[in-house]
Design an enzyme around this catalytic site. Structure first.
Site, short mmCIF file in Angstrom:
data_model
loop_
_atom_site.label_atom_id
_atom_site.label_comp_id
_atom_site.label_asym_id
_atom_site.label_seq_id
_atom_site.Cartn_x
_atom_site.Cartn_y
_atom_site.Cartn_z
N ARG A 124 0.84 -1.18 0.00
CA ARG A 124 0.00 0.00 0.00
C ARG A 124 0.89 1.24 0.00
O ARG A 124 1.50 1.58 1.03
CB ARG A 124 -0.90 -0.02 1.24
CG ARG A 124 -1.97 -1.11 1.18
CD ARG A 124 -2.83 -0.99 -0.04
NE ARG A 124 -4.13 -1.65 0.11
CZ ARG A 124 -5.12 -1.52 -0.80
NH1 ARG A 124 -4.94 -0.83 -1.92
NH2 ARG A 124 -6.27 -2.13 -0.61
N GLU A 139 -9.24 -12.41 -7.27
CA GLU A 139 -8.14 -12.27 -6.29
C GLU A 139 -7.82 -13.57 -5.58
O GLU A 139 -6.68 -13.77 -5.16
CB GLU A 139 -8.49 -11.19 -5.24
CG GLU A 139 -8.26 -9.78 -5.74
CD GLU A 139 -8.02 -8.78 -4.59
OE1 GLU A 139 -8.32 -9.10 -3.43
OE2 GLU A 139 -7.55 -7.67 -4.89
N GLU A 151 -1.48 -8.32 -14.73
CA GLU A 151 -0.02 -8.51 -14.68
C GLU A 151 0.66 -7.45 -13.79
O GLU A 151 1.79 -7.62 -13.38
CB GLU A 151 0.58 -8.52 -16.09
CG GLU A 151 0.38 -7.22 -16.84
CD GLU A 151 1.23 -7.15 -18.13
OE1 GLU A 151 2.28 -7.81 -18.19
OE2 GLU A 151 0.84 -6.42 -19.06
#
Lengths: 183, 183
Positions: free
Chosen positions: A64, A96, A140
């Protein structure tokens, strides 16, 4: 619910971006005075609580930039324009984590930072989990590590600040309560 | 904890405000590609879980311009520069609610919106509550209504979206657990 309303007198758009916009509003307060409000616009997001057959919580670790470190979170993703939150949640869960759910149940919607942002997260419980044939399908440019975490491990990760965001902290508390009722 | 690090190549400051700043960073991803990150800087905040002698949670209702309505939250406030979170929490508790605490206990710190903001909220439990001699002391431009809410009422308010922010949702779950252990 318009108690203490702050009426917009003027609104200046500062920035329009890929994920967020920024505007600054002049508002009139209930006492007639004026003030400024700096406001971030965000499309909103979904997040998903999902248990494996062993009652572990599916989580993802990712970097993050805002925090300059990686943290461990429940799966989540931004709403696309016009997309129903349930649909986004199904899509993000499969992409995910490589799992699909039979059914989604809305746990709670909440604002993340009501002082300066309109972002709302819709938190779902994914029931009836199955491994999708494809497995996780990441862009990607997406760097995410999948984890399966017991409630006890998650509570320790909260103490260690490896779990460090509000939606996941709430999800861990909710999971603990849900699993203790279920068992 | 620098897994999947996104290194800053360039950083452009878009806005410097009273509460938040906005910058856009160019970053290099682990696969060598580049991307942009829109990042809000926020000083951080504290929030306080406090029970009355009747085990009701002290809350405040206030207008949130970002949501264009008023919501019910636990008392909270922004960190001032250089101020320790415990100090801010003591100050905000007394100013917003008119109560002082004997002792503060850190429950959890968490990021509110790790995807785009560095805001961290330090959530405290205020133990040994006493009415301050002054009562609540609000700025003349602060419009806040004080409420005392039982856990059951708070859970209903979450269903009705009158409680609608992540820190308060987490706080209600925490309070429920704490009071059930205590009783």
């Amino acid at each position: 619910m318009k108690k203490f309303e702050e009426k917009t007198i003027a609104s200046k758009r500062i920035y329009e971006g890929k994920v967020i916009n920024l505007k600054v509003d002049d508002v009139s307060l209930p006492n007639g005075k004026t003030s400024k409000r700096e406001l971030v616009e965000h499309p909103g997001a979904v997040a998903i609580v999902a248990f494996t057959p062993e009652n572990k919580i599916i989580m993802v670790e990712q970097y993050r930039k805002a925090l300059e470190r990686s943290i461990i979170e429940i799966p989540a993703g931004k709403l696309e324009k016009g997309e129903a939150p349930e649909y986004t949640a199904m899509r993000e869960l499969e992409e995910e984590t490589g799992y699909t759910a039979e059914k989604l149940e809305l746990i709670q919607s909440f604002s993340t930072s009501p002082g300066f942002a309109d972002e709302v997260i819709h938190l779902f419980f994914a029931d009836g989990l199955k491994k999708a044939t494809n497995g996780a399908v990441l862009d990607e440019d997406e760097f995410v590590e999948l984890l399966e975490v017991s409630v006890e491990e998650a509570e320790q990760m909260m103490k260690d600040n490896r779990i460090y965001d509000a939606k996941t902290a709430f999800a861990v508390m909710w999971a603990k309560q849900r699993l203790s009722i279920g068992n």
